[in-house]
Design a protein around this motif. Structure first.
Motif, short mmCIF file in Angstrom:
data_model
loop_
_atom_site.label_atom_id
_atom_site.label_comp_id
_atom_site.label_asym_id
_atom_site.label_seq_id
_atom_site.Cartn_x
_atom_site.Cartn_y
_atom_site.Cartn_z
N GLU A 274 0.83 -1.20 0.00
CA GLU A 274 0.00 0.00 0.00
C GLU A 274 0.87 1.25 0.00
OE1 GLU A 274 -2.72 -0.59 3.22
OE2 GLU A 274 -3.64 -2.33 2.25
N GLN B 77 1.94 1.75 -3.51
CA GLN B 77 0.79 2.20 -4.29
C GLN B 77 0.55 3.70 -4.10
OE1 GLN B 77 -2.79 -0.28 -3.91
NE2 GLN B 77 -3.94 1.59 -3.49
N GLU C 21 0.69 6.75 -6.93
CA GLU C 21 -0.41 7.66 -7.19
C GLU C 21 0.01 9.12 -7.00
OE1 GLU C 21 -3.58 6.26 -4.74
OE2 GLU C 21 -3.99 4.52 -6.01
N SER D 286 0.77 3.80 -12.58
CA SER D 286 1.25 2.68 -11.78
C SER D 286 1.87 1.59 -12.66
CB SER D 286 0.10 2.07 -10.98
OG SER D 286 -0.47 3.01 -10.12
N SER E 106 -5.51 -0.18 -5.82
CA SER E 106 -5.57 1.12 -6.48
C SER E 106 -6.65 1.10 -7.55
CB SER E 106 -4.22 1.45 -7.11
OG SER E 106 -3.97 0.57 -8.20
#
Length: 298
Positions: free
Chosen positions: A74, A77, A81, A91, A280
């Motif tokens: 995470e 991720q 972003e 991504s 995501s």
């Protein structure tokens, strides 16, 4: 918990070995051992069971490893972003897949996704079915597309559907006109099989044993494309999934005949992600495209 200690802990968890983790991290075994000892003191439970062949996670270790993997993924991720806000970059989607989906299906789905999101990058690793699940569990892949006969508590199954096993043969074969065949029907003919790391072979071996049938394959191979060509040129029977050969049956002069045994229908195709992970927007969209493609394949 200190991030260095968690990184060392996860390396040992993934490799099952202090020495392999040491090589991977480029630090000494003693340094890794000290960090793990500190973690165990902090959580109040042993994180590993020391075994002759390596280090196995304890129950407490399994819980901590699952948490660390989700947290790391995470974190990556979020960084992706944030970067996407300041540039055209998107991504990177990491996929682990069984061979059956990597040959035809995934190239088409990836190409279609790139038409909409040209800045996205993909990394595709083709692996044996159980290795696909391991890569998702360890955080080495965002999405797994594989065959499975069981559910893993650390894996979230985003989609599943039955994936029965078929007998593959030339259109001129003696059994080719049948609507289905039994395992006993296959026994008189030469047979070529995938190796025992595959779900097809595992289910075939178990089911044949239950029926009291013995098969001696003329060819054993870990590549389904090789078996397909061998079936074409030799006249032998092999085993397959419709996903593997559906697009090629007509052009290759082959037919796929259902095998009439409940044991040959227990397998499913699964889209897998790590349990508890927040996906995501890009990953969610790609999963939806995979689901749509699998539904079309049916």
């Amino acid at each position: 918990m200190h991030s260095v200690a968690l990184r060392y802990f996860l390396a040992v968890a993934n490799t099952g070995s202090l020495s392999e983790a040491s090589e991977q991290l480029h630090v000494t075994i003693s340094a890794i051992s000290r960090q793990i000892a500190k973690l165990e003191e902090e959580v109040g439970y042993p994180l590993f069971e020391r075994q002759p062949r390596g280090m196995a996670l304890s129950k407490a270790g399994e819980l901590l490893a699952a948490h660390v993997r989700r947290t790391l993924l995470e974190g990556e991720q979020v960084l992706d972003e944030i970067k996407a806000l300041a540039s055209f970059d998107r991504s990177t989607i990491r996929i682990a897949s069984s061979e059956a989906f990597a040959r035809d299906m995934l190239p088409h789905v990836i190409a279609g996704f790139l038409e909409k999101s040209p800045g996205t990058r993909f990394e595709l690793t083709v692996a044996a079915p159980q290795d696909v699940t391991v890569r998702v569990r360890n955080g080495d892949a965002d999405i797994g597309l594989t065959f499975s006969v069981a559910r893993d508590p650390e894996i979230r199954v985003e989609y599943a559907r039955s994936a029965p096993i078929y007998a593959l043969m030339k259109r001129s074969h003696e059994l080719a006109a049948r609507s289905n065949v039994s395992l006993a029907d296959l026994q008189p003919f030469p047979i070529a099989l995938l190796d025992r790391s595959t779900t097809i072979r595992q289910m075939f071996d178990v089911t044949s044993s239950l029926e009291g049938l013995l098969f001696e394959p003329v060819l054993t191979c870990n590549n389904s494309s090789t078996l397909c060509v061998f079936t074409q040129v030799s006249g032998a029977v092999s085993l397959t999934s419709r996903f593997t050969v559906r697009a090629r049956l007509e052009q290759d002069g082959l037919v796929a005949i259902p095998i009439d045994h409940p044991g040959m229908t227990l397998r499913s195709v699964q889209i897998q992600t790590l349990s508890g992970r927040v996906l995501s927007a890009a990953l969610k969209e790609f999963v939806l495209r995979l689901i749509a493609q699998l539904q079309d394949e049916s």
